[in-house]
Enzyme design. Sequence first.
Site, short mmCIF file in Angstrom:
data_model
loop_
_atom_site.label_atom_id
_atom_site.label_comp_id
_atom_site.label_asym_id
_atom_site.label_seq_id
_atom_site.Cartn_x
_atom_site.Cartn_y
_atom_site.Cartn_z
N PHE A 142 -2.79 -86.30 87.95
CA PHE A 142 -4.01 -85.59 87.59
C PHE A 142 -4.36 -84.63 88.72
CE2 PHE A 142 -8.41 -84.45 87.36
CZ PHE A 142 -8.55 -84.12 86.03
N ASP A 227 -2.30 -84.07 97.30
CA ASP A 227 -3.60 -83.87 96.65
C ASP A 227 -4.47 -85.07 97.01
OD1 ASP A 227 -5.81 -83.75 95.03
OD2 ASP A 227 -4.72 -83.20 93.20
N LYS A 256 -13.89 -82.67 95.96
CA LYS A 256 -14.84 -83.76 95.67
C LYS A 256 -15.80 -84.07 96.83
CE LYS A 256 -12.95 -85.57 91.52
NZ LYS A 256 -11.56 -85.56 91.09
C1 LIG Z 1 -10.83 -84.49 90.42
C2 LIG Z 1 -9.46 -84.17 90.86
C3 LIG Z 1 -8.97 -82.86 90.78
C4 LIG Z 1 -9.74 -81.74 90.14
O1 LIG Z 1 -10.95 -81.48 90.78
P1 LIG Z 1 -12.07 -80.60 90.02
O2 LIG Z 1 -13.12 -80.38 91.07
O3 LIG Z 1 -12.57 -81.44 88.89
O4 LIG Z 1 -11.42 -79.36 89.56
C5 LIG Z 1 -7.69 -82.63 91.25
N1 LIG Z 1 -6.94 -83.61 91.79
C6 LIG Z 1 -7.39 -84.88 91.88
C7 LIG Z 1 -6.53 -85.92 92.50
C8 LIG Z 1 -8.66 -85.20 91.41
O5 LIG Z 1 -9.08 -86.46 91.46
#
Ligand SMILES: *Cc1c(COP(=O)(O)O)cnc(C)c1O
Length: 417
Positions: A142, A227, A256
Site C-alpha cells: 500500500f 516507505d 502521516k
Molecule cells: C497512508 C500511506 C500512504 C499514503 O499516504 P496518503 O497521505 O494517504 O497519500 C503511503 N504509504 C503508506 C505505507 C501508507 O501507510
Amino acid sequence: MSHTTSELIEQSERRSAHNYHPLPVVVREARGAWVTDVEGRRYLDCLAGYSSLNFGHGNETILRAAREQLDRVTLTSRAFFHDRFADFCRGLADLCGKDMVLPMNTGAEAVETAIKVARKWGYEVKGVAADQANIVVMEDNFHGRTTTIVGFSTDPDAREGFGPATPGFRVVRYGSAEAIREAIDENTVAVLLEPIQGEAGVLVPPAGYLEQVREICTEHDVLFIADEIQSGLGRTGETFACDHEGVVPDMYVLGKALGGGVVPVSAVVADSDVLGVIRPGQHGSTFGGNPLACAVGGAVLELLGTGEYQARARDLGALLHERLRALTGRGVVAVRGRGLWAGVDVDPAIGTGREVCEALMRRGVLAKDTHGSTIRLAPPLVISAEDLEWAVEQLAAVLAELPAPAGLSGTAEPAAG
Ligand SMILES: *Cc1c(COP(=O)(O)O)cnc(C)c1O
C-alpha cells in the site's frame, strides 16, 4: 446548531462520494488518545489517523508551533524562501542521517516523488536506456491512491477500473529476498517496499529480510526505497522500522505523523547523489514545504529528538503484544506487529473485522478492520498503560460476546488509507 449522530451521518453520506465506509461515530473533539462524539460519548482512539496522530490529539508542543506560525506567515510557495524551511530540512535530514529533503504534502505525493527520483537517477547516474527503467515492488503493498501507485497494487479494489496502469513495475512476493534478486535486471532502478506492511494487516517480514534487501540493492546498484509513511516516526519503538535491523535505505519516504495530525506533511529524504538529480522545474508542489507545514514538522522533529515517544512505543508495545497474545485461542487466531502497532486476526467464525470494530465502538474503542477479519491497533503513542490494557479488555469482551445473531453481518470493507 446541534445535530444528532444519525442526522450528521445521513447528511454526510448524501453529499460526499462513498469512497469510505466509516464507523457510525461523529467526532467533535479530541485530546491525547481520547475523542468525544457529538453526543458527548468518549472513545479511546486506537487507530490514530492510521499513525498520523502518533503524538496524540491536540499535542501542546505541536499546537503551539502551529498557532505561532498561523499568526506570522502560512504560505509563500517555493517561488520564495521562508524562514522555517532551512531548519525543517536540516532537522529532518539529520533525523534520517541523510543530507537532503524534498518536502511534499500527502504520502502518495512523496511516493510519486521517490518513483520520479529513482527513474531520473536510473537514467542519469546508473545509465539505464531511456524509458526502460523498472522498479521492483511487493505483493499486498500500500503506497497510496494515485493512478501510477494503484497501477502496481495487487488489491483488486484499489486497482481495477482505474487502468491503464503505468508501466515499469515488477511485483514480487513480500518477505522473499530471493524473489527480489530474481526480478532485478540491468534496468532496475529501485526496490520499493514498506518495512512493515500496514494496510496488508501489519505484516512483519522475516528477520534478516531488510538486511538482505539492502545487500542486494547495493550489489546491483539499485536504490532501496523504504516507505516509512506509516511505520516510521516512532510507531514501532524505533524512529524507523528499518532501524530494527540496523538498515539504512537510500530513500526514506515519510508522511502521516510528520504532519503532527495537523496538516499533511510528507517528504523524501536521501543523499544529494540521489535527490540532486532533480533540478528546477522538474518536480514540485505549491504547498510542499510551506511555512505552516515546516513549523508543525519542526515540532514533530523536536518531539522525536527526545526519544521519549520511541521508548513509549517500545514499552507499551511490549505490553500490548503480551496482552493480545493472551487472547490467542480465545477468538484471536494470530497477532503480528511491532511496537504500538498490531494486526489481530480474529477467528472468522466470530465475525468480520468490521463487526468486531462496530462492537468495539459500542464499548468505547475505535479501531479499524482491514482485509476481512484483521483488526489494526495503532493508538497514539501518548496512550497510558491503563488505557491500553482497558482497550484489550474491551476486545476480549467483544470476542466473548460475538458472534452476533445470523443475518446481521455487515459488509467487509476494503482496506483504505
Ligand atoms: C497512508 C500511506 C500512504 C499514503 O499516504 P496518503 O497521505 O494517504 O497519500 C503511503 N504509504 C503508506 C505505507 C501508507 O501507510
